[in-house]
Structure formats: structure tokens, C-alpha cells
Design a protein around this motif. Sequence first.
Motif, PDB file in Angstrom:
ATOM      1  N   GLU A   1      46.066  28.389  59.074  1.00 15.81           N
ATOM      2  CA  GLU A   1      45.675  29.276  60.026  1.00 15.81           C
ATOM      3  C   GLU A   1      45.317  30.506  59.149  1.00 15.81           C
ATOM      4  O   GLU A   1      46.082  31.014  58.152  1.00 15.81           O
ATOM      5  CB  GLU A   1      46.836  29.601  60.859  1.00 15.81           C
ATOM      6  CG  GLU A   1      46.691  30.857  61.938  1.00 15.81           C
ATOM      7  CD  GLU A   1      47.588  30.924  63.036  1.00 15.81           C
ATOM      8  OE1 GLU A   1      47.605  32.067  63.772  1.00 15.81           O
ATOM      9  OE2 GLU A   1      48.517  30.570  62.875  1.00 15.81           O
ATOM     10  N   VAL A   2      44.206  31.393  59.277  1.00 13.84           N
ATOM     11  CA  VAL A   2      43.873  32.329  58.779  1.00 13.84           C
ATOM     12  C   VAL A   2      43.917  33.630  59.478  1.00 13.84           C
ATOM     13  O   VAL A   2      43.367  33.603  60.727  1.00 13.84           O
ATOM     14  CB  VAL A   2      42.587  32.117  58.123  1.00 13.84           C
ATOM     15  CG1 VAL A   2      42.333  33.309  56.981  1.00 13.84           C
ATOM     16  CG2 VAL A   2      42.399  31.046  57.373  1.00 13.84           C
ATOM     17  N   VAL A   3      44.753  34.800  59.099  1.00 18.86           N
ATOM     18  CA  VAL A   3      44.792  35.882  59.927  1.00 18.86           C
ATOM     19  C   VAL A   3      44.399  37.224  59.051  1.00 18.86           C
ATOM     20  O   VAL A   3      44.687  37.256  57.904  1.00 18.86           O
ATOM     21  CB  VAL A   3      46.250  36.194  60.489  1.00 18.86           C
ATOM     22  CG1 VAL A   3      46.536  37.452  61.167  1.00 18.86           C
ATOM     23  CG2 VAL A   3      46.788  34.861  61.157  1.00 18.86           C
ATOM     24  N   GLU A   4      43.403  38.188  59.739  1.00 19.64           N
ATOM     25  CA  GLU A   4      42.902  39.324  59.097  1.00 19.64           C
ATOM     26  C   GLU A   4      44.073  40.292  59.529  1.00 19.64           C
ATOM     27  O   GLU A   4      44.117  40.755  60.667  1.00 19.64           O
ATOM     28  CB  GLU A   4      41.672  39.670  59.611  1.00 19.64           C
ATOM     29  CG  GLU A   4      41.344  40.765  59.051  1.00 19.64           C
ATOM     30  CD  GLU A   4      39.860  41.269  59.254  1.00 19.64           C
ATOM     31  OE1 GLU A   4      39.287  42.573  59.299  1.00 19.64           O
ATOM     32  OE2 GLU A   4      38.947  40.330  59.991  1.00 19.64           O
ATOM     33  N   CYS A   5      44.834  40.870  58.522  1.00 17.33           N
ATOM     34  CA  CYS A   5      45.679  41.843  58.642  1.00 17.33           C
ATOM     35  C   CYS A   5      46.091  42.522  57.313  1.00 17.33           C
ATOM     36  O   CYS A   5      45.945  41.972  56.245  1.00 17.33           O
ATOM     37  CB  CYS A   5      46.928  41.447  59.425  1.00 17.33           C
ATOM     38  SG  CYS A   5      48.088  40.221  58.422  1.00 17.33           S
TER      39      CYS A   5
ATOM     40  N   LEU B   1      50.244  29.714  56.720  1.00 11.67           N
ATOM     41  CA  LEU B   1      49.751  30.995  57.410  1.00 11.67           C
ATOM     42  C   LEU B   1      49.120  31.645  56.333  1.00 11.67           C
ATOM     43  O   LEU B   1      49.957  32.339  55.397  1.00 11.67           O
ATOM     44  CB  LEU B   1      50.426  31.558  58.150  1.00 11.67           C
ATOM     45  CG  LEU B   1      50.219  32.899  59.121  1.00 11.67           C
ATOM     46  CD1 LEU B   1      49.027  32.663  60.051  1.00 11.67           C
ATOM     47  CD2 LEU B   1      51.219  33.566  59.517  1.00 11.67           C
ATOM     48  N   ALA B   2      47.913  32.046  56.228  1.00  9.39           N
ATOM     49  CA  ALA B   2      47.113  32.728  55.173  1.00  9.39           C
ATOM     50  C   ALA B   2      46.564  33.933  55.804  1.00  9.39           C
ATOM     51  O   ALA B   2      45.872  34.261  56.787  1.00  9.39           O
ATOM     52  CB  ALA B   2      46.067  31.968  54.474  1.00  9.39           C
ATOM     53  N   THR B   3      46.920  35.256  55.051  1.00 11.11           N
ATOM     54  CA  THR B   3      46.660  36.392  55.461  1.00 11.11           C
ATOM     55  C   THR B   3      45.557  37.210  54.480  1.00 11.11           C
ATOM     56  O   THR B   3      45.882  37.131  53.008  1.00 11.11           O
ATOM     57  CB  THR B   3      47.803  37.457  55.896  1.00 11.11           C
ATOM     58  OG1 THR B   3      48.333  37.944  54.760  1.00 11.11           O
ATOM     59  CG2 THR B   3      48.678  36.722  56.733  1.00 11.11           C
ATOM     60  N   ASP B   4      44.817  38.029  54.673  1.00 17.31           N
ATOM     61  CA  ASP B   4      44.066  39.078  53.885  1.00 17.31           C
ATOM     62  C   ASP B   4      43.488  40.050  54.948  1.00 17.31           C
ATOM     63  O   ASP B   4      43.243  39.872  55.908  1.00 17.31           O
ATOM     64  CB  ASP B   4      42.896  38.437  53.202  1.00 17.31           C
ATOM     65  CG  ASP B   4      42.504  38.847  51.972  1.00 17.31           C
ATOM     66  OD1 ASP B   4      42.235  40.104  52.181  1.00 17.31           O
ATOM     67  OD2 ASP B   4      42.913  38.245  50.834  1.00 17.31           O
ATOM     68  N   ILE B   5      43.519  41.544  54.212  1.00 18.00           N
ATOM     69  CA  ILE B   5      42.944  42.536  54.778  1.00 18.00           C
ATOM     70  C   ILE B   5      41.559  42.464  54.688  1.00 18.00           C
ATOM     71  O   ILE B   5      40.807  43.250  55.603  1.00 18.00           O
ATOM     72  CB  ILE B   5      43.428  43.969  53.946  1.00 18.00           C
ATOM     73  CG1 ILE B   5      43.344  45.010  54.909  1.00 18.00           C
ATOM     74  CG2 ILE B   5      43.062  44.124  52.771  1.00 18.00           C
ATOM     75  CD1 ILE B   5      44.038  46.251  54.426  1.00 18.00           C
TER      76      ILE B   5
ATOM     77  N   GLY C   1      51.911  42.126  61.956  1.00 13.78           N
ATOM     78  CA  GLY C   1      51.855  41.351  63.142  1.00 13.78           C
ATOM     79  C   GLY C   1      52.279  39.922  62.914  1.00 13.78           C
ATOM     80  O   GLY C   1      52.355  39.014  63.875  1.00 13.78           O
ATOM     81  N   VAL C   2      52.665  39.486  61.585  1.00  9.86           N
ATOM     82  CA  VAL C   2      52.957  38.286  61.518  1.00  9.86           C
ATOM     83  C   VAL C   2      54.371  37.799  61.840  1.00  9.86           C
ATOM     84  O   VAL C   2      55.537  38.829  61.593  1.00  9.86           O
ATOM     85  CB  VAL C   2      53.031  37.790  59.963  1.00  9.86           C
ATOM     86  CG1 VAL C   2      53.348  36.383  59.726  1.00  9.86           C
ATOM     87  CG2 VAL C   2      51.430  37.972  59.354  1.00  9.86           C
ATOM     88  N   GLU C   3      54.983  36.993  62.664  1.00  8.05           N
ATOM     89  CA  GLU C   3      56.090  36.501  63.037  1.00  8.05           C
ATOM     90  C   GLU C   3      56.313  34.969  62.825  1.00  8.05           C
ATOM     91  O   GLU C   3      55.588  34.274  62.384  1.00  8.05           O
ATOM     92  CB  GLU C   3      56.325  36.668  64.679  1.00  8.05           C
ATOM     93  CG  GLU C   3      55.961  38.087  64.927  1.00  8.05           C
ATOM     94  CD  GLU C   3      56.179  38.131  66.698  1.00  8.05           C
ATOM     95  OE1 GLU C   3      56.067  37.107  67.137  1.00  8.05           O
ATOM     96  OE2 GLU C   3      56.181  39.181  67.011  1.00  8.05           O
ATOM     97  N   GLY C   4      57.704  34.903  62.219  1.00 14.06           N
ATOM     98  CA  GLY C   4      58.097  33.340  62.233  1.00 14.06           C
ATOM     99  C   GLY C   4      59.129  33.314  61.063  1.00 14.06           C
ATOM    100  O   GLY C   4      59.473  34.356  60.476  1.00 14.06           O
ATOM    101  N   SER C   5      59.469  32.391  60.558  1.00 10.32           N
ATOM    102  CA  SER C   5      60.285  31.985  59.411  1.00 10.32           C
ATOM    103  C   SER C   5      59.689  30.927  58.546  1.00 10.32           C
ATOM    104  O   SER C   5      59.141  29.880  59.029  1.00 10.32           O
ATOM    105  CB  SER C   5      61.679  31.673  60.055  1.00 10.32           C
ATOM    106  OG  SER C   5      62.513  31.316  58.734  1.00 10.32           O
TER     107      SER C   5
END
Length: 307
Positions: free
Chosen positions: A190-194, A164-168, A199-203
Motif C-alpha cells: 500500500e502506498v500513501v502520500e504523506c 506500507l510505503a510512504t513518501d512526501i 496519519g499512519v497508524e498500526g504496529s
Amino acid sequence: LRPIAPSASSRRPPRQPNNPMPQQVWTIGDTLAWCREYLAHHDDENPKLSAEWLLAGATGLSRIELYMHFDRPLTMDERDVLRETLKRRGAGEPLQYISGEAAFRHIVVKTSRGVLIPRPETEVLVDVVLDGLAGVDAPRVLEVGCGTGCIACSLARETNAHVLATDISPEAVDCTRKNVEMLGLEELVEVVECDCVDGVEGSFDCLVSNPPYIPTAELAELPHEVAGFEPALALDGGDDGLAFFDRLITEALPLVKDGGLFACELHETCLEEAARRLRKAGCVDVKVTKDLVGRDRIVSGVCRDLQ
């Protein structure tokens, strides 16, 4: 540059720093020699390499093939492309932005303005993660600040990790998504803008990041090729270079499983303090790893009792 002329084969063309590719007929060999001189005049640190990349991009030939076709004249379209890219490189724009791609470990990723260019030292960060995840089957990895996605894509390809990859940055998220699709890794990345991990959940089995880490006072000392073109958002690490690192500890580290790995690339002046803060946050086996030129570059540790 000089035109094709039987008697001119041993003569050096004069430098024409303000007029890339004058309106003449050029062979690949003559063009390559002229481009090297033009770029050297514009303070390119490796004018031969830059000239090869630009000419290869304009002609569609590989760098090796250039030397196999020294006598082939450039077409007008090739010359037009080269003229424009030569001007951009002469102004200091990084080759990776001009070519639109960068090599990283075993892959080539797309690049774009507004997104940090992958660096060789970040390949060491991937090595640290691979060592730390050895023996973990299909690990779940959280990457914060994905940029081009070079880390996420490398880990997915080399370990079958689910990332899970995030970036603002919208530009970075778009770039990473394009690279994930280009490399056929949609099932794994999976890529998420944040912002950080909002908002990221999980372990996760691993948290990895190459955050902005240049101390603010040192930004003015960066080469023009970096400071003039790469995004400040991906460079400025605050007064001590650890502003975003502290957010990783407080916001992202709790998402790592007990016994999971944390690995982060940082400025060479920050590693000792970063290691201290990581231990204070509850991590054990904290270590600092050097980059390819022997500078302290990566801090890593095993997470304990953080959830």
C-alpha cells in the motif's frame, strides 16, 4: 559515424560531438562504435555500456542481440530515437531516466525524473531487513521515503511481507504505485502520500528507510549526473546528514513493535553518530553494515520499550 562502404570497414569515424547521428546510413556495428566515441568525448564513465543501452532501447534488441546483428542498418525511426537519447546522455542525464527503468535485486522498476534512482548499496539495506525478519511469517513493514518502490516491492516479493510505503513526493508515490501494479503486488503493498508518517497508524515488525542523507555541504561535490538531475528533496540530509533520520526516530520508531527491526541507509560519515542516537532511543543490538565497496552504509537495531 561513417556510411556503409566496403572499403571503410577498418577506418575509425571522426568524433562529431555536437552532431549526434549525422544523416547517413548506419549499421548497428558502426553506430555502436560511433556512439562509444561520442559518449567518451562527453566524459561518460562507461561509454560502451551507455552506447549498448541506448542502441538497445532504440532498436528494441537486447544488448546481446546487438552483437548478433552488426550488419543490420538502423531504420530512420530508430536513428531518430537514438539521436535524441544520445544527446540526453551526452548532457549527463542518467541512463535510468532515459530508459525509464532500473534493475534492482530480482526486479526491474520504472523510473522517472523527480524520483531517486535505485542504487546497488540499497540492495544491501534489503539484505539487512531480510536477515532481521528471518522467521517472521508475513511481516508488516513500514517504509518511509519509498521513491521508486524498489525496497517495498523487493520485500513483498521476497518475503511475502505486507508493506506500507510512504513518501512526501507525489512523483515518487505515483512511481511506486506504477511499479506495484506492474509487478502484481497490489495485495501486499500500500502506498500513501504523506510527510514521514503523518496519519499512519498500526504496529509494524520493521521500519526501513533510505532517507535523504547527503550532508548539505557535500551536495556541491556531487557529480553532475546526480546533482543536475536527481531531486534535492531525496538527497539533502541537512547539516549533519541526519535531519530526516532524527525524524524517523521521533515520529516513526514508536510504530515498531517491541522486538521489531529498524534499518536505515545513511552517509558513510554519519553511521557512528546514528548508531549512538539509535541506542539512546532504546534500540539494542545496534550494528553498522558496510556496502558493496566496504563503506559503512546501514545502521540497524532491535526496538525495545518504544510504545
